[in-house]
Write an enzyme that holds these catalytic residues in place. Structure first.
Site, PDB file in Angstrom:
ATOM      1  N   HIS A 165       6.175  -1.845  -3.093  1.00 38.19           N
ATOM      2  CA  HIS A 165       4.677  -1.919  -3.169  1.00 38.19           C
ATOM      3  C   HIS A 165       4.899  -2.967  -2.608  1.00 38.19           C
ATOM      4  CE1 HIS A 165       1.458  -2.804  -5.644  1.00 38.19           C
ATOM      5  NE2 HIS A 165       1.212  -3.760  -4.736  1.00 38.19           N
ATOM      6  N   HIS A 209       1.846   6.830 -13.028  1.00 34.84           N
ATOM      7  CA  HIS A 209       2.534   5.850 -14.176  1.00 34.84           C
ATOM      8  C   HIS A 209       1.711   6.954 -15.393  1.00 34.84           C
ATOM      9  CE1 HIS A 209       2.865   1.849 -11.523  1.00 34.84           C
ATOM     10  NE2 HIS A 209       2.001   3.249 -10.873  1.00 34.84           N
ATOM     11  N   LYS A 220      12.834   0.493  -7.902  1.00 35.77           N
ATOM     12  CA  LYS A 220      11.811   0.140  -7.613  1.00 35.77           C
ATOM     13  C   LYS A 220      11.205  -1.625  -7.491  1.00 35.77           C
ATOM     14  CE  LYS A 220       7.369  -0.034  -6.702  1.00 35.77           C
ATOM     15  NZ  LYS A 220       6.163   1.204  -7.700  1.00 35.77           N
ATOM     16  N   ASP A 223       0.512   7.946  -7.874  1.00 33.66           N
ATOM     17  CA  ASP A 223      -0.236   6.575  -8.006  1.00 33.66           C
ATOM     18  C   ASP A 223      -1.984   6.729  -9.262  1.00 33.66           C
ATOM     19  OD1 ASP A 223       0.544   4.101  -8.738  1.00 33.66           O
ATOM     20  OD2 ASP A 223      -1.615   3.527  -7.236  1.00 33.66           O
ATOM     21  N   HIS A 227       5.415   9.417  -7.135  1.00 35.86           N
ATOM     22  CA  HIS A 227       5.006   7.811  -7.742  1.00 35.86           C
ATOM     23  C   HIS A 227       3.993   8.241  -8.505  1.00 35.86           C
ATOM     24  CE1 HIS A 227       3.706   3.422  -7.100  1.00 35.86           C
ATOM     25  NE2 HIS A 227       3.772   3.906  -7.677  1.00 35.86           N
ATOM     26  N   HIS A 262       2.087   4.551  -1.656  1.00 33.71           N
ATOM     27  CA  HIS A 262       0.950   4.420  -1.486  1.00 33.71           C
ATOM     28  C   HIS A 262       0.415   3.395  -0.086  1.00 33.71           C
ATOM     29  CE1 HIS A 262       1.798   0.787  -3.179  1.00 33.71           C
ATOM     30  NE2 HIS A 262       1.971   1.263  -5.039  1.00 33.71           N
TER      31      HIS A 262
END
Length: 777
Positions: free
Chosen positions: A152, A31, A115, A263, A29, A190
């Site tokens: 999420h 970004h 996602k 994350d 995970h 997360h």
């Protein structure tokens, strides 16, 4: 998909516990953003992880195969060609997602997973799902295909407390979803609560969860310690310590359904330090080090490999990585700021110590350091050839260098020759045309190798029968004795005042010249003594010259490949010692000719320029300057370091306040250029503040804080700094420019001297000094 991956390998720890080696991990995970930020952050993830699940919440989001493929190519283009990294792309679920597009992408290998963002739950989630039941047909298709759903897990209702949103999501969304689609493969991403841990532990094998390093290391108390800490704000937000302990227990338990997911979410410093800051923590630069810290604190280092490198691939049905990485128990201080291609980002644990340091991939180490096997062989051949050439050249050095070496050896411990032999050698050097060498010249030569009184030396050499001379040399010897006697008589006559007036001035000049020459010779001898003491110290370095030269070439190549492209200018003759500890952030940074930068592992040298709405900073380090370990220069306007200026260890120079005095969140604050003149010396740990000009040749004492400009040719000290002494501007001032103007020739001379000093060093001796050092080292 399913996997039968098992591993007989476990984490390998060195006997002394200083290093651990584990299978190369993946990040499930992360970004990476897009544009210039992508170019600045991608390598931080790729250097530690072989693969990564890439989040699709760009603007606009990644919802099609075409968009995902294009984004994947931009990620790969942002990395060096020799970095082997696989981005695993994901689809962003919306209320109107095309199920056929999703199926084609998964079956075609474009999408690894999809996602689910509840609408407005986090950064760039405005396009997220408003009602999960509206996309049930898509989720049913995913269940049939075995396509993982990444969740999420937070509700977004305003009346639900932000610290309870994950627990409520489990109750209102996750449990009904899995009751309706019991075989859907789900990654609860997360997780932050004990309720999430219990949910995953009690669920089936089709449910997994990722845990971030920051949720393992901090709790909500840390976010409010001493005030609001914007760089510790993320979503899901960190919770109570009881939840942190539950996460630590889950991560280190060995349960195969918990695995690594950082994350890592980069945001510009200005977007975090503002009235309404962004959610996200950028931990990619030190992710593995943070996980290792937690696992060590929990006494579970042997479980780190499964959590980081095996549980994730097994859950996704992917093969385990073949490569390995190494973590060294070596203390590091995390950088306070990272320049992501012009965007300043504050990393997780900024300015904080970590006990572990990431070393890298063992199987790719040579490649990442630009040392292929061929290059190493080629370098070895070049090194051997260079050493041979230097050795041959050393054997044919000039007579002057040979005499200097002999003089040094004689000065230290060589046995003095007999008087007869010494005089015989000097007589042999006399001109053949019968002219005599002035007695003063002979006396000055004698000063290099003192043998006692000159007159007695000559008489003894003749009397003991050991000196054989021909008729011409006998006459010359007699003339020398006569000159010596005349010089003595002249000196006595002048001292007594009995000297012919027309010769007094001549003899005085002769004696004055003799005095000046003698003083210069004594100064030369003292200099030789000092230099020889230092040269003896150098001999304690047991590295053979070939190894020393190889390391030098490595530093030069590192500077050329990694440092030069980051600078607007890198002048000829610049030398950066241990350049991997030289940190450059931002544009408009210039180093002039023969600038020397000295770094250390625990004291990096850092030059930073900032771009802001009113302009951008610049740093100009002019010719022959010296920057010692720990020097930091921050610029929002302009900093000029003058020619031959020396900055001692720990010096900090800044041209801005970096925050407003009354408007504290305002970045940069007041700013004014800093100018250091020529041949300035800034002492250890001194600080030079905005708007300061320091005049030529001025010295700033250690620990001083310079808040106002200083004139030329003074010594200043104190906090705030003030003038404590004036320098004599009429005296000759010798600067680094005098030493380094012919830096190429100086460099060659230093290499020759270094080779001469290391002529007795051997490879075995160096290895012994590393393995079993003793008093010789």
């Amino acid at each position: 998909m399913s996997s039968d991956n098992t591993s007989s390998d476990t984490i390998v720890q060195s006997d002394d516990g200083e290093n651990i080696r584990l299978r190369q991990p993946d990040d499930w995970h992360v970004h990476l953003r897009d544009g210039s930020v992508l170019a600045g952050v991608a390598l931080h993830t790729a250097r530690q992880f072989a693969r990564a699940i890439i989040m699709p919440n760009l603007d606009p989001p990644i919802t099609t195969c075409t968009a995902a493929s294009a984004y994947r190519q931009r990620i790969l283009a942002a990395l060096p060609e020799d970095v082997a990294f696989t981005p695993l792309m994901t689809a962003y679920l919306t209320d109107a997602i095309d199920a056929a597009e999703l199926q084609a992408g998964f079956e075609g290998g474009v999408f690894t997973a999809a996602k689910l963002y509840p609408a407005n739950a986090t950064t760039n989630s405005a396009h997220g799902v408003t009602d999960i039941k509206a996309i049930y047909p898509v989720l049913e298709q995913m269940q049939k295909m075995g396509m993982p759903l990444l969740v999420h897990g937070e509700v977004t209702s305003a009346h639900i407390d932000i610290f309870d949103r994950e627990a409520v999501f489990i109750e209102e969304v996750m449990q009904p979803l899995l009751a309706d689609l019991p075989e859907l493969k789900v990654v609860f991403e997360h997780i932050t609560t004990s309720q999430a841990v219990e949910f995953v532990e009690s669920a089936g094998t089709n449910i997994g969860a990722t845990i971030t390093p920051h949720h393992l290391m901090i709790n909500r108390n840390d976010m409010f310690a001493g005030g609001i800490r914007p760089h510790l704000y993320c979503l899901p937000v960190v919770k109570r310590e009881t939840h942190q302990r539950a996460l630590r227990r889950a991560a280190t338990s060995g349960n195969p359904r918990f695995f690594l997911g950082t994350d890592s979410a980069p945001h510009a410093q200005s977007d975090k330090e503002t009235a309404c800051g962004c959610a996200g923590i950028y931990n990619a630069p030190v992710a593995l080090e943070c996980y290792a810290t937690v696992f060590e604190e929990e006494g579970a280092l042997p479980e780190l490999q499964a959590f980081a490198a095996e549980n994730g691939p097994n859950f996704y049905g992917l093969p385990l990585n073949e490569g390995t990485v190494t973590l060294a128990r070596r203390k590091q201080t995390v950088a306070s700021l990272i320049d992501a291609a012009g965007t300043p980002i504050v990393p997780f644990q900024a300015d904080q110590p970590l006990n572990w340091t990431f070393i890298g991939l063992i199987q790719r180490l040579l490649l990442q350091m630009e040392w292929s096997i061929f290059a190493l062989v080629q370098m070895f051949i070049i090194t051997v050839g260079t050493c041979l050439a230097f050795w041959l050249r050393l054997r044919g050095v000039s007579k002057q260098n040979g005499q200097l070496r002999e003089a040094l050896e004689a000065h230290n411990d060589a046995t003095a020759p007999s008087p007869a032999a010494w005089v015989q050698e000097r007589l042999a050097a006399l001109p053949a045309d019968g002219t005599t060498t002035p007695v003063i010249s002979l006396v000055l030569q004698h000063a290099l190798e003192p043998q006692g009184d000159m007159e007695n030396l000559l008489r003894t050499a003749i009397a003991d029968g050991g000196l054989s001379v021909d008729s011409g040399q006998t006459e010359q010897l007699a003339a020398l004795e006569a000159e010596l006697e005349a010089a003595k008589a002249a000196a006595e006559a002048i001292a007594d005042g009995n000297c012919e007036e027309d010769r007094t001035e001549e003899l005085k000049q002769l004696l004055q010249q003799f005095t000046r020459d003698s003083r210069e010779m004594m100064a030369c001898i003292q200099s030789l003594e000092t230099e020889n003491t230092e040269l003896r110290k150098l001999r304690r370095d047991q590295k053979p010259f070939a190894l020393k030269r190889l390391l030098g070439l490595f530093e030069e190549n590192w500077t050329r490949h990694f440092i030069r492209p980051q600078l607007d200018q890198l002048g000829d003759g610049c030398m950066i010692m241990k350049p991997w500890h030289f940190k450059i952030y931002g544009p408009n940074i210039r180093l002039g000719e023969a600038v020397h930068v000295v770094t250390a592992a625990d004291r990096t040298v850092r030059l930073t320029t900032w771009q802001h709405e009113d302009g951008e900073g610049s740093i100009d380090v002019q010719d022959y300057a010296l920057l010692c370990p720990g020097v930091r220069i921050d610029s929002a306007t302009s900093v000029v370091i003058g020619q031959s200026t020396m900055l001692a260890a720990g010096v900090y120079i800044t041209d801005a306040d970096w925050h407003g005095i009354y408007n504290r969140p305002r970045p940069i604050g007041a700013s004014a250029a800093v100018v250091l003149g020529r041949n300035v010396w800034i002492g250890d740990g001194a600080i030079v503040c905005k708007g300061v000009t320091v005049g030529d040749n001025t010295i700033v004492g250690a620990g001083a804080v310079v808040t106002k400009s200083l004139p030329a040719n003074v010594v200043a000290a104190g906090n705030p700094a003030s003038v404590v002494k004036n320098l004599d501007p009429t005296r000759e001032m010798i600067s680094r420019a005098d030493l380094l103007t012919e830096h190429a020739r100086l460099s060659q001379d230093v290499k020759l001297l270094d080779q001469a000093l290391r002529k007795d060093n051997t490879w075995w001796g160096w290895l012994r000094s590393v393995i079993a050092p003793d008093h010789r080292d």
